[in-house]
Design a protein around this motif. Structure first.
Motif, short mmCIF file in Angstrom:
data_model
loop_
_atom_site.label_atom_id
_atom_site.label_comp_id
_atom_site.label_asym_id
_atom_site.label_seq_id
_atom_site.Cartn_x
_atom_site.Cartn_y
_atom_site.Cartn_z
N CYS A 236 0.94 -1.23 -0.02
CA CYS A 236 -0.10 0.07 -0.08
C CYS A 236 0.94 1.18 -0.07
O CYS A 236 0.02 2.30 0.09
N ALA A 237 2.22 1.12 -0.14
CA ALA A 237 3.18 2.12 -0.32
C ALA A 237 2.98 3.22 1.23
O ALA A 237 3.06 4.29 1.02
N ILE A 238 2.55 2.54 2.24
CA ILE A 238 2.71 3.25 3.49
C ILE A 238 3.99 3.01 4.14
O ILE A 238 4.71 2.14 4.41
N ALA A 239 4.67 4.38 4.21
CA ALA A 239 6.26 4.45 4.79
C ALA A 239 6.22 4.05 6.19
O ALA A 239 7.29 3.52 6.48
N ALA A 240 5.43 4.14 6.99
CA ALA A 240 5.71 3.93 8.46
C ALA A 240 4.38 3.08 8.94
O ALA A 240 3.07 3.01 8.57
N MET A 241 4.82 2.05 10.03
CA MET A 241 3.60 1.22 10.43
C MET A 241 3.91 1.10 11.80
O MET A 241 5.06 1.00 12.58
#
Length: 284
Positions: A236-241
């Motif tokens: 999902c191209a989410i940089a941080a989790m």
């Protein structure tokens, strides 16, 4: 670009929150899937489980629901709260003992709940429907300064009620130029990545306790594994989790070291939800 910083603090969380929500966007973990989100002077609380109601409910059951650590604060110590979000009806996400105290203390407070959980919410919180904001997957709502995108979640399955409403939800939360995704309790399902990616989150809050056949046959639905959560964030191209939903019940958790070790190799910025940390989102 939005950057995620971790800011340790030594004082109790209650003392930290007593200062009230400030400028910008900060998150504090409440345990399990619960978070406080302070955003531009407003405070949103999502899935708070701050009681021992499940320890009482399952006192004589095979799987103990005693807390591994005490709750970080009481419902009264959350201070001013502008909105509560619940992702689904399970009691560690929609806890009557926590929510009813908030409802009594803050008579103007509203609660976002799945439409499929309307009756659960009214019964547990002790409210009529006028203080509920009912939502279903696909809804888009503006609530104060919050831009809410409601998405599907599969807590084992994409379960619906008799009216076709989804029982399990995830929430995309937009605060100006900052976008946060809380998946609720979920495992992978077809179309999930496309749905989340369209919201373009800067940060994902994802469960990582996984699932097992033994728990499933005992009636406990599962979640993403740590590897699945990292993969989903990447797709999902989410940089941080922030990895959460661990460390509450001994029968259904993951070792903290496993999350920390994965963070060293992960293709994204991975943090373990922890007490005594302000997660701060900065940038333009």
């Amino acid at each position: 670009m939005i950057m995620l910083r971790t800011i340790p603090f030594d004082e109790p969380l209650a003392a930290r929150l007593k200062m009230g929500p400030g400028d910008g966007v900060s998150l504090y973990w409440l345990g399990q899937a619960g978070f406080v989100i302070d955003a531009d002077g407003r405070r949103i609380v999502i899935d708070p489980y701050l009681s021992d109601s499940l320890a009482v409910k399952y006192r004589d059951a095979a799987f103990s629901h005693e807390r591994m650590v005490p709750a970080p604060l009481t419902p009264d110590q959350l201070g001013p709260v502008d909105l509560v979000l619940c992702t689904h009806h399970h009691s560690d996400h929609m806890d009557g003992e926590t929510l009813s105290l908030l409802a009594k203390r803050l008579p103007e407070l509203n609660f976002v709940v799945p439409s499929a959980s309307r009756e659960f919410a009214m019964q547990r919180i002790g409210l009529d429907a006028s203080r509920l904001i009912e939502v279903d997957a696909g809804d888009r709502k503006t609530i104060g300064s919050l831009e809410l995108h409601v998405m599907r979640a599969a807590h084992e399955t994409l379960e619906r009620d008799e009216a076709g409403k989804h029982r399990f939800l995830g929430y995309g939360m937009g605060f100006g130029n900052v976008r946060i995704f809380h998946s609720g309790d979920t495992m992978p399902f077809d179309g999930q990545s496309e749905e989340i990616k369209a919201f373009a989150p800067d940060l994902a809050l994802l469960p990582v306790n996984g699932r097992s056949e033994a728990l499933r046959t005992s009636g406990f639905a599962g979640n993403l594994t740590l590897a699945e959560a990292i993969t989903l964030s990447g797709r999902c191209a989410i940089a941080a989790m922030i990895a959460h939903h661990y460390g509450m019940f001994a029968f259904n958790t993951i070792a903290p070291d496993e999350i920390d070790n994965a963070a060293e190799q992960a293709p994204i910025t991975l943090h373990r939800a922890r007490y005594g940390i302000e997660f701060r989102l900065d940038g333009a």
